[in-house]
Design a protein around this motif. Structure first.
Motif, short mmCIF file in Angstrom:
data_model
loop_
_atom_site.label_atom_id
_atom_site.label_comp_id
_atom_site.label_asym_id
_atom_site.label_seq_id
_atom_site.Cartn_x
_atom_site.Cartn_y
_atom_site.Cartn_z
N ARG A 1 26.32 -49.03 18.43
CA ARG A 1 26.63 -47.84 17.64
C ARG A 1 26.34 -46.57 18.43
NH1 ARG A 1 23.40 -47.44 12.19
NH2 ARG A 1 21.71 -47.43 13.72
N LEU B 1 29.12 -46.03 20.99
CA LEU B 1 30.38 -45.57 20.40
C LEU B 1 30.27 -44.13 19.89
CD1 LEU B 1 31.50 -48.78 18.47
CD2 LEU B 1 32.32 -47.92 20.66
N LEU C 1 32.70 -41.27 21.29
CA LEU C 1 33.67 -40.68 20.36
C LEU C 1 33.28 -39.29 19.89
CD1 LEU C 1 34.36 -43.92 18.31
CD2 LEU C 1 35.99 -42.73 19.77
N VAL D 1 34.23 -41.96 13.00
CA VAL D 1 33.82 -43.36 13.13
C VAL D 1 32.86 -43.69 11.99
CG1 VAL D 1 31.95 -42.77 14.74
CG2 VAL D 1 32.81 -45.10 14.65
N PHE E 1 36.36 -49.11 26.52
CA PHE E 1 34.99 -49.57 26.31
C PHE E 1 34.40 -49.98 27.65
CE2 PHE E 1 31.73 -52.75 25.19
CZ PHE E 1 30.99 -52.00 24.28
#
Length: 208
Positions: A68, A71, A75, A95, A165
């Motif tokens: 988490r 990401l 993002l 997200v 990723f």
């Protein structure tokens, strides 16, 4: 949800009477993408997913908190860029993370008291899939209206979305804890593909 549809279709926006709540949810759904995981390493997952490959099956085990964090950083709208048809655009997606809530699909309602947040629908699934124990990560560009480029052309949202990723960083930071192989899986093929990303197995003495 089937039981939600009549009320959603009947609910209209005061200044746009030809646009219903159902239209709004459809629009949100067309701008929402999900990546699905299981929180349990269960026989059900191994038996029902990734079937048909001649190379066998592999499972990537993540540490959710670290994934988490990766990401969220990647993002962050202040640093992330959305590429669309050769154009560099502002990152417009939010997200969200959550466990899927399994419900009796034909009878469950979410809008008995008020219209639902569209994100809620992203995390609902029929209870016939309850053995998945699914965790879902979603990207959504929610809002009424359209997103446009500087030249005025509208952004069309494709059925699927690619997100870069960094697997090497995920392994180095322990966001990826391990890779599991099913019996009979082609481990040599996996090692070859990982080596292309400059990812090599740790020496046996370093493995825990």
């Amino acid at each position: 949800m089937p039981k939600d549809k009549p009320l959603n279709a009947a609910a209209r926006f005061q200044k746009t009477l030809d646009f219903s709540a159902a239209d709004y949810y459809d629009q949100c759904r067309n701008r929402t993408y999900a990546c699905c995981f299981s929180v349990e390493n269960s026989p059900y997952i191994w038996e029902n997913y990734a079937n048909g490959s001649e190379k066998g099956k592999a499972c990537i085990v993540f540490e959710f908190g670290k994934l988490r964090a990766m990401l969220n950083s990647a993002l962050n709208p202040e640093g992330a860029i959305l590429f669309y048809n050769g154009n560099s655009c502002r990152q417009i997606f939010e997200v969200n993370y959550g466990l899927v809530h399994y419900v009796p699909w034909g009878s469950h309602r979410t809008n008995e008291k008020h219209l639902s947040n569209p994100i809620l629908y992203t995390y609902l699934k029929s209870d016939r899939f309850c053995e998945e124990h699914e965790l879902r990560i979603s990207l959504s560009a929610i809002g009424i209206g359209h997103f446009a480029l500087k030249d005025g052309s509208l952004i069309e949202f494709p059925p699927t979305l690619q997100l870069g990723f960094d697997f090497r960083n995920a392994i180095a930071s322990a966001a990826i804890r391990e890779i599991l192989l099913a019996p009979g899986a082609d481990s040599s093929f996996l090692k070859t593909e990982l080596s292309k990303l400059r990812i090599e197995p740790a020496p046996t003495s370093e493995k825990k």
